[in-house]
Design an enzyme around this catalytic site. Structure first.
Site, PDB file in Angstrom:
ATOM      1  N   ASP A  33       0.826  -1.209   0.000  1.00 51.99           N
ATOM      2  CA  ASP A  33       0.000   0.000   0.000  1.00 51.99           C
ATOM      3  C   ASP A  33       0.868   1.271   0.000  1.00 51.99           C
ATOM      4  O   ASP A  33       1.739   1.420   0.843  1.00 51.99           O
ATOM      5  CB  ASP A  33      -0.891  -0.033   1.247  1.00 51.99           C
ATOM      6  CG  ASP A  33      -2.062   0.934   1.149  1.00 51.99           C
ATOM      7  OD1 ASP A  33      -2.028   1.822   0.294  1.00 51.99           O
ATOM      8  OD2 ASP A  33      -3.008   0.776   1.940  1.00 51.99           O
ATOM      9  N   HIS A  57      -0.481   4.474   0.124  1.00 54.56           N
ATOM     10  CA  HIS A  57      -1.225   5.640   0.640  1.00 54.56           C
ATOM     11  C   HIS A  57      -0.565   6.168   1.914  1.00 54.56           C
ATOM     12  O   HIS A  57      -0.775   5.635   2.996  1.00 54.56           O
ATOM     13  CB  HIS A  57      -2.672   5.269   0.935  1.00 54.56           C
ATOM     14  CG  HIS A  57      -3.452   4.926  -0.289  1.00 54.56           C
ATOM     15  ND1 HIS A  57      -3.442   3.668  -0.833  1.00 54.56           N
ATOM     16  CD2 HIS A  57      -4.262   5.675  -1.068  1.00 54.56           C
ATOM     17  CE1 HIS A  57      -4.225   3.659  -1.901  1.00 54.56           C
ATOM     18  NE2 HIS A  57      -4.737   4.867  -2.074  1.00 54.56           N
TER      19      HIS A  57
END
Lengths: 484, 138
Positions: free
Chosen positions: B14, B16
């Site tokens: 991920d 983010h």
């Protein structure tokens, strides 16, 4: 250092031999690569598709008719559900589609993607956050393009996954792809070297050029945004630099993307700025047959959970597309914050955008005085970066970009990619436009820096506060918090 | 200063980073020593960093929905590394499906996480819990 692995990077068109030598290696990276060994057969398949499925042709038509295409994305693990979902959206009026790959596929973790797909099929619900097209392979994926009578765009690569993922995408009959530029490193990657990323993008750009020359035009989308706090002029400079890189490799159909920052004036200026600068720099370097369109991405920050608040954000992105003169707009569902959307949530988002677009008709903000001032300042900032990149590369944008990132001449805040200096800090001004609070090593003159600071100062005065971490947090959460 | 060390990062594949960036800065402002591992952090990287710095807690972020796969076995990995009973928090958008927060929380608690936060939780709330769990509250 992360940016430079010394692989002899140059902004120069690859020879056929260079490309096909590299291609052989790429196809070996996963078992489904074998299905597409014959590139000319893949091109012929794409070229034989009706115009209704060609992104470039539908874009030309929409531009001629002064119409905005509304695109929506679908990505689930089960191919049958993927097709069913897209069919429902086609019937609901979607003009084009984005298929998103899951994160494992984007990162070339194909075994994990395959396991995730199999688990999803077994449990009847998607355990992946997108469609694992590489694990299915082009033969299976063609069923999507054959069932759906709309152009399909594909987003699903990052770092080392670029070449194979794009090969399988095009061979599946998808006619548009992201250009896999620095934006994609900035958005998804942690430590992939920039020069390798540029080489991977060159491969993709060359491939798109090859399809295009042989009767199957491929549209490449310059992403143009990273997240909801991407300073527009930095994004614009990156778009222009990548526009030069892809033109050199022979790609021709290009859409310049723009991430919505939620200030309509600034966002409209951004769309104009990118169009004008790309045209100017292509002309300057002799790329005279480029076909350019522009598009808007929705808000790429934190989304509200409430469906109506969510719909408001989608409406705003449609407003931005209309007023800024975009040719297509990508819309999100009404459950963006919470989950991977089902058909109904996607259809709801589509209707919101379509309603706004048809109601607004041909309104534009083109000659608005403040917009022109905004655009001129944005161009001045972007140009300062572009010219510095050219200077650092001694005229070669590829070489220059690697050096520019190392030196902080190009810098993106809040990025997972460790190659950026990360010294730039953005903050909104009192009108919600994004300004640069800390310029880091951006090559801006004093007047530019002071212009940004003055805009922020006006907010400090208006809100009786000081530019600090609390203000940044408030910027980040104010669009997503519940309306009480 | 609190004399407490915490490890932060975004788990799995991920990227983010924004929420985690904010969380890390607010933790620092509140006197914690923060070992910020950034985006795309494997379980082993979290655990190794916690061992090396003798950390008091690991705060895991996940936004892209695949967190349940990425967090499987996290507690066991901590145990194996000798981090018995280290505080494990997780927060973000923790499921690809639309499920009630409690259902998601129970799933992660069953995996051995002490606290589970839904997306858009203000960092201050997690820090209040953290102070309490570490015995810093009067």
């Amino acid at each position: 250092m992360a940016q430079n692995s010394d692989i002899g990077l140059k902004n120069k068109r690859w020879t056929d031999e260079e490309f096909f030598t590299s291609r052989k290696e790429q196809l070996d990276r996963w078992k489904t690569g074998k299905e597409i060994e014959d590139l000319d057969a893949a091109v012929a398949y794409s070229a034989a598709q009706p115009d209704s499925k060609s992104y470039a042709k539908q874009m030309a038509k929409a531009k001629a008719e002064d119409r905005i295409l509304v695109e929506i994305g679908v990505g689930v693990a089960d191919i049958n559900k993927q097709i069913g979902h897209m069919k429902a959206l086609e019937e609901a009026g979607a003009d084009s589609f984005l298929i998103q790959a899951d994160t494992y596929t984007r990162r070339s973790m194909y075994e994990a993607a395959e396991a995730g797909r199999d688990a999803s099929l077994e449990q009847g619900a998607s355990a992946l956050n997108g469609f694992p097209h590489v694990t299915y392979g082009a033969t299976a994926c063609r069923r999507i393009a054959e069932t759906i009578d709309r152009p399909i765009r594909f987003v699903g690569a990052a770092d080392q996954a670029t070449q194979l993922n794009c090969e399988i995408g095009f061979a599946s009959g998808f006619t548009c792809n992201s250009a896999y530029d620095l934006h994609s490193l900035a958005q998804h990657c942690k430590d992939y070297p920039l020069d390798k990323q540029i080489k991977n993008a060159q491969y993709l750009n060359w491939l798109a050029g090859y399809y295009t020359r042989n009767g199957a035009p491929i549209e490449l989308n310059l992403y143009g945004g990273v997240h909801g706090w991407s300073p527009p002029s930095i994004m614009s400079a990156m778009v222009v630099i990548h526009g030069l890189l892809l033109a050199e490799q022979g790609a021709k159909h290009v859409s310049a993307g723009s991430g919505m920052m939620c200030n309509v004036l600034q966002d409209s200026a951004r769309l104009q700025c990118d169009r004008e600068l790309l045209t100017e720099y292509w002309g300057k370097y002799g790329y005279n047959d480029m076909v350019l369109s522009s598009m808007t991405w929705p808000w790429m920050g934190d989304w509200p959970k409430d469906v109506f608040q969510n719909a408001g954000m989608t409406a705003l992105s449609a407003v931005t597309a209309v007023l800024g003169g975009a040719n297509w707009v990508y819309v999100k569902s009404t459950v963006e914050a919470g989950t991977v959307p089902d058909e109904n949530a996607n259809i709801a988002g589509l209707r919101v955008a379509k309603q706004v677009i048809r109601t607004m008709g041909s309104q534009k903000l083109a000659d608005h005085k403040e917009l022109l001032e905004e655009k001129e300042m944005m161009k001045r900032e972007a140009r300062a970066i572009i010219e510095k990149v050219l200077e650092l590369g001694d005229g070669d944008v590829a070489v220059g970009m690697v050096k520019a990132v190392e030196q902080g001449v190009i810098d993106v805040p809040f990025s997972p990619w460790i190659g950026f200096q990360g010294k730039v800090v953005p903050l909104r001004d009192s009108t919600g436009a994004l300004r640069i609070l800390e310029p880091g090593n951006l090559p801006f003159d004093k007047e530019i820096i002071e212009w940004n600071r003055e805009k922020i100062r006006q907010r400090e005065i208006k809100q009786n506060c000081t530019a600090d971490l609390d203000m940044i947090i408030s910027d980040m959460t104010e669009r997503s918090s519940p309306i009480v | 200063m609190t004399n407490k060390t915490v490890v932060t990062g975004v788990v799995g594949a991920d990227g983010h980073i924004v929420g985690n960036w904010v969380l890390s800065r607010v933790l620092e402002q509140n006197g914690f020593k923060v070992i910020s591992l950034g985006a795309s952090v494997s379980q082993s990287e979290f655990v190794n960093a916690a061992v090396e710095t003798n950390a008091d807690a690991i705060l895991v972020s996940s936004i892209y929905g695949q967190g349940a796969i990425d967090c499987q076995g996290f507690r066991q990995k901590c145990d194996e590394a000798g981090l018995k009973n280290i505080l494990l928090y997780v927060g973000g958008n923790l499921s690809v499906a639309e499920e009630p927060d409690e259902v998601v929380a129970d799933r992660y608690k069953a995996m051995g996480f002490n606290r589970v936060y839904a997306a858009q939780t203000h960092p201050k709330l997690a820090i209040k819990d953290l102070r309490q769990d570490l015995g810093l509250e009067a």
